[in-house]
Design an enzyme around this catalytic site. Structure first.
Site, mmCIF file in Angstrom:
data_model
loop_
_atom_site.group_PDB
_atom_site.id
_atom_site.type_symbol
_atom_site.label_atom_id
_atom_site.label_comp_id
_atom_site.label_asym_id
_atom_site.label_seq_id
_atom_site.Cartn_x
_atom_site.Cartn_y
_atom_site.Cartn_z
ATOM 1 N N THR A 1 0.844 -1.199 0.000
ATOM 2 C CA THR A 1 0.000 0.000 0.000
ATOM 3 C C THR A 1 0.878 1.247 0.000
ATOM 4 O O THR A 1 0.623 2.211 -0.733
ATOM 5 C CB THR A 1 -0.921 0.007 1.236
ATOM 6 O OG1 THR A 1 -1.741 -1.162 1.217
ATOM 7 C CG2 THR A 1 -1.806 1.234 1.250
ATOM 8 N N GLN B 1 -6.230 -2.195 -2.323
ATOM 9 C CA GLN B 1 -5.480 -1.005 -1.898
ATOM 10 C C GLN B 1 -4.696 -0.404 -3.066
ATOM 11 O O GLN B 1 -3.855 -1.084 -3.669
ATOM 12 C CB GLN B 1 -4.512 -1.345 -0.764
ATOM 13 C CG GLN B 1 -5.190 -1.858 0.498
ATOM 14 C CD GLN B 1 -5.147 -3.368 0.595
ATOM 15 O OE1 GLN B 1 -5.349 -4.058 -0.404
ATOM 16 N NE2 GLN B 1 -4.874 -3.887 1.782
ATOM 17 N N GLN C 1 -10.320 1.949 -3.015
ATOM 18 C CA GLN C 1 -9.861 1.606 -1.668
ATOM 19 C C GLN C 1 -8.522 2.281 -1.394
ATOM 20 O O GLN C 1 -7.604 2.206 -2.207
ATOM 21 C CB GLN C 1 -9.713 0.085 -1.527
ATOM 22 C CG GLN C 1 -9.282 -0.348 -0.123
ATOM 23 C CD GLN C 1 -9.350 -1.850 0.078
ATOM 24 O OE1 GLN C 1 -9.934 -2.570 -0.726
ATOM 25 N NE2 GLN C 1 -8.760 -2.328 1.155
ATOM 26 N N ASP C 2 -8.420 2.966 -0.252
ATOM 27 C CA ASP C 2 -7.177 3.623 0.182
ATOM 28 C C ASP C 2 -6.721 4.722 -0.776
ATOM 29 O O ASP C 2 -5.556 4.800 -1.157
ATOM 30 C CB ASP C 2 -6.052 2.583 0.343
ATOM 31 C CG ASP C 2 -6.265 1.675 1.529
ATOM 32 O OD1 ASP C 2 -7.325 1.777 2.177
ATOM 33 O OD2 ASP C 2 -5.386 0.847 1.813
ATOM 34 N N ASP D 1 -12.070 2.680 3.338
ATOM 35 C CA ASP D 1 -10.951 3.282 4.083
ATOM 36 C C ASP D 1 -10.216 4.334 3.248
ATOM 37 O O ASP D 1 -8.994 4.427 3.291
ATOM 38 C CB ASP D 1 -9.940 2.204 4.512
ATOM 39 C CG ASP D 1 -10.578 1.062 5.273
ATOM 40 O OD1 ASP D 1 -11.645 1.263 5.868
ATOM 41 O OD2 ASP D 1 -9.998 -0.047 5.264
ATOM 42 N N ARG E 1 -13.795 3.247 10.508
ATOM 43 C CA ARG E 1 -13.603 2.037 11.318
ATOM 44 C C ARG E 1 -12.177 2.056 11.871
ATOM 45 O O ARG E 1 -11.267 2.638 11.267
ATOM 46 C CB ARG E 1 -13.876 0.765 10.520
ATOM 47 C CG ARG E 1 -13.008 0.579 9.276
ATOM 48 C CD ARG E 1 -13.320 -0.746 8.613
ATOM 49 N NE ARG E 1 -12.481 -0.966 7.441
ATOM 50 C CZ ARG E 1 -12.248 -2.174 6.915
ATOM 51 N NH1 ARG E 1 -12.776 -3.253 7.462
ATOM 52 N NH2 ARG E 1 -11.482 -2.294 5.843
ATOM 53 N N TRP F 1 -8.733 1.144 12.361
ATOM 54 C CA TRP F 1 -7.639 0.380 11.786
ATOM 55 C C TRP F 1 -6.635 -0.030 12.867
ATOM 56 O O TRP F 1 -6.083 -1.118 12.835
ATOM 57 C CB TRP F 1 -6.970 1.230 10.702
ATOM 58 C CG TRP F 1 -5.845 0.601 9.961
ATOM 59 C CD1 TRP F 1 -5.636 -0.727 9.736
ATOM 60 C CD2 TRP F 1 -4.772 1.285 9.320
ATOM 61 N NE1 TRP F 1 -4.499 -0.923 8.977
ATOM 62 C CE2 TRP F 1 -3.941 0.305 8.725
ATOM 63 C CE3 TRP F 1 -4.419 2.632 9.193
ATOM 64 C CZ2 TRP F 1 -2.788 0.632 8.009
ATOM 65 C CZ3 TRP F 1 -3.272 2.953 8.457
ATOM 66 C CH2 TRP F 1 -2.474 1.961 7.887
#
Length: 529
Positions: A293, A323, A345-346, A367, A435, A437
Site C-alpha cells: 500500500t 489497496q 480503496q485507500d 478506508d 472504522r 484500523w
C-alpha cells in the site's frame, strides 16, 4: 594516630556510600537514577536495559524530564542505526518480488526514522514540544508501516522475523513519546494573519492566491514549457543551489502518467496546476498488482513544506485491485488546496506529520482517507463511490497505535455525499464514517453535512470488539439528513461532543498548531470552530 586516621577513612568511605550512586560492574544492576525515570514510561524494563547499557552513570544525575527524554531518544537512535545496518544486509535473503518490495519500503522507513529522531535532539532545529511529539509519532508510524507491508503481501514467514529489534525500537520510541515536558501548543497558535495558518509565508500566500503565480519552471506535455515531465522539473529543484527556498513548478493542462517520489531532500516544493479539472497525475499500482500500500501511491511526498494547488491525484487500478493509493503524504507542514484525489480503496494516505486540506474533492470506497497524520480537512467534498458487491464503504481508517501520539483525522465544515456511480444503487450498499484500523484510532467530524448515504450507526467495527474501548470517535454539530446521533454505536470510545471547548481541540488552531505555519502557505483557513 594511625588508628584515628584509619577510623576517619572508614567513616568517610561509609558516608560516601550513602550519598553516591552505586556503580556496578554488572550490566544487570540498574542505578537508581535510571529506575526513577524509566518507571514513568510504558516499557520500564526496556528503558532500564538499554539506557543503563549505553549511558549508565550519566542518567543518574538527570534532573529534568526533558534531559532524560533526550537520553531515551539517543538510545533509540543507537538502536535504529544498528537495525538499519542489519536490515541492509537482508536484501539478498529475499526469496521473491513481494518480500523484496516490503523489505525495500522498510529501508526507506527506517532511514526516515533515523532522520526524524536526530531532528528531535538537534538544537539547531529550535523545535518545541509539539514538533518533537510530531516527529516521534511519525517515527512510530514508520515502524508500523514497515510491518504492515509484509503482512498485506503475505510474506511474514522469513525475512520479516530477521528485521533487527523492531519491537524494542518501537518500545523505545513509545517511551520517548510518554515523557512529556508539558510544553503547550498554545505558544504556536498566536501567529495567525491574513486568513491563513502561519507556517505559510507572505510570499506563499501570494502564490496560492494569484491567478498566474510566477514559476521557477513550467511543465507542459506539448513541449511549450521548460520540461515535458514533472520528474524532470523535480530534478531541477533538486539541483538548485538554495535547497531551502520555495521552488514553484507550474503544470499546464494535461494528464501526466508518472509515479513521483518527492523525498526529504526536496523541501518547500510547490506544484501548481491550471485546475483540478484539467491537470491529472495518474498511476495504477496496487496491492493486488504486487505493491505494498505504501509504495502503490501515484505521488508520494515526504519533503517538508510541500504545497499543491489545482491538481487531481489519481489511481486508476480500480476497486478490484483493492489497496491503491493516489497520494501519500508524510510531508510535515504540507498543504493541499483545491486538489482532487481519485481512487477506490485507500485513495488518500495521510501517512504522518502535520497536514492541511482545503476545498478538496476526495473520491473512494473502502478506508479511502487513512493513515496516522495529524490532519485537518476543511471545506472539503468527500464523495463515496460504488464499491465491489461484497464491500461496505468506510470513509476513514485512522492508524494511531500509541495513546501518546498527537495524531488523528479531523473533518471540519465539509460534506459527505454519494458520487454519481453510487447514487443509482444507494440502497444496496452501507456507508460508514470510519472504522478503527489501529488500537487508538482517532477521528472527528465537526459541522459537516452528512448526506442520506451514511448508515444510522455511523461507525463500523474493524474486527469484533477490537479497539472499541480505546479509540476516540467524535461528532460535533453535524448537519444533514444523517447527522442525528440517536442511532449511533454505543462504544465506550464513541463520543457525541456537545462542548465547544472539547470540539476546539480538533480545530486547525489546536490540533495541528496551524496558526504557526499555515498562514505562510497562502491557503485560507478557519483557525477555530
Amino acid at each position: 594516630m594511625a588508628k584515628k586516621l584509619s577510623f576517619i577513612i572508614l567513616l568517610f568511605t561509609f558516608l560516601l556510600s550513602l550519598t553516591s550512586p552505586a556503580v556496578s560492574s554488572s550490566s544487570n544492576t540498574i542505578n537508581p537514577g535510571i529506575n526513577f525515570w524509566c518507571d514513568k514510561t510504558p516499557y520500564p524494563e526496556t528503558c532500564k536495559h538499554h539506557t543503563n547499557t549505553i549511558y549508565g552513570q550519566k542518567a543518574y544525575g538527570t534532573k529534568r524530564v526533558s534531559d532524560f527524554k533526550k537520553l531515551v531518544v539517543e538510545v533509540a537512535i543507537d538502536q535504529s542505526l544498528k537495525a538499519q545496518n542489519h536490515n541492509k544486509r537482508l536484501g539478498s535473503k529475499c526469496r521473491n518480488k513481494l518480500e523484496k518490495a516490503a523489505w525495500f519500503d522498510c529501508l526507506k522507513l527506517y532511514q526516515d526514522t533515523i532522520t526524524l529522531l536526530n531532528q528531535t535532539i538537534d538544537s539547531t532545529t529550535k523545535a518545541n514540544d509539539y514538533d518533537v511529539q510530531t516527529w516521534l509519532s511519525t517515527s512510530l508510524t514508520n515502524l508500523e508501516t514497515c510491518r504492515t507491508g509484509f503482512v498485506e503481501l503475505g510474506v511474514t514467514d522469513f525475512v520479516f522475523p530477521l528485521l533487527f529489534n523492531n519491537n524494542n525500537l518501537t518500545k523505545l520510541i513509545s517511551n520517548s513519546l510518554s515523557l512529556k515536558t508539558n510544553a503547550s501548543v498554545a505558544s504556536e497558535t498566536n501567529r495567525y494573519k491574513e486568513g491563513f495558518p502561519s507556517w505559510v509565508t507572505a510570499g506563499d500566500r501570494k502564490l496560492l492566491q494569484s491567478t498566474s503565480p510566477p514559476a521557477d519552471v513550467v511543465v507542459a506535455k506539448d513541449g511549450s514549457g521548460d520540461f515535458k515531465t514533472i520528474k524532470e522539473a523535480l530534478q531541477a529543484a533538486a539541483d538548485r543551489s538554495d535547497g531551502s527556498k520555495r521552488f514553484v513548478i507550474y503544470l499546464k493542462r494535461g494528464t501526466y502518467n508518472e509515479k513521483l517520489d518527492i523525498g526529504n531532500n526536496l523541501k518547500n516544493i510547490m506544484l501548481i496546476g491550471d485546475s483540478m479539472r484539467y491537470v491529472f497525475i495518474t498511476g495504477s499500482k496496487s496491492v493486488i498488482g504486487g505493491s505494498t500500500t505504501f509504495d502503490s501511491a501515484t505521488v508520494a511526498v515526504t519533503g517538508e513544506g510541500f504545497i499543491a494547488r489545482g491538481i487531481t491525484f489519481r489511481n486508476t487500478a480500480g476497486p478490484q485491485n483493492h489497496q491503491a493509493v493516489a497520494l501519500r503524504s508524510g510531508a510535515d507542514l504540507s498543504v493541499f488546496y483545491r486538489c482532487g484525489f481519485e481512487g477506490y480503496q485507500d485513495t488518500l494516505y495521510v501517512h504522518s506529520q502535520r497536514q492541511f486540506y482545503k476545498e478538496c474533492y476526495i473520491y473512494g470506497t473502502v478506508d479511502f482517507i487513512f493513515g496516522n497524520a495529524a490532519v485537518v480537512f476543511q471545506n472539503c467534498i468527500i464523495l463515496v463511490r460504488k464499491p465491489l458487491d461484497n464491500q461496505k464503504n468506510t470513509v476513514t481508517a485512522q492508524g494511531r497505535t500509541d495513546s501518546n501520539q498527537n495524531t488523528g483525522i479531523s473533518i471540519h465544515n465539509s460534506r459527505v455525499t454519494a458520487a454519481s456511480d453510487l447514487l443509482p444503487v444507494l440502497n444496496s450498499f452501507q456507508t460508514y464514517l470510519g472504522r478503527p484500523w489501529k488500537q487508538y484510532s482517532r477521528t472527528v467530524f465537526m459541522k459537516t453535512y452528512l448526506d442520506t448515504l451514511v448508515d444510522p450507526a455511523g461507525w463500523l467495527e474493524w474486527d469484533g470488539d477490537f479497539a472499541l474501548n480505546t479509540l476516540f470517535y467524535g461528532e460535533y454539530n453535524n448537519i444533514g439528513p444523517k447527522a442525528s446521533t440517536s442511532g449511533r454505536v454505543k462504544w465506550l470510545g464513541y463520543h457525541v461532543i456537545t462542548s465547544a471547548t472539547e470540539a476546539s481541540k480538533f480545530t486547525v488552531q489546536n490540533f495541528i498548531a496551524g496558526q504557526s505555519w499555515l498562514p505562510a502557505t497562502g491557503v485560507p483557513f478557519t483557525p477555530g470552530l
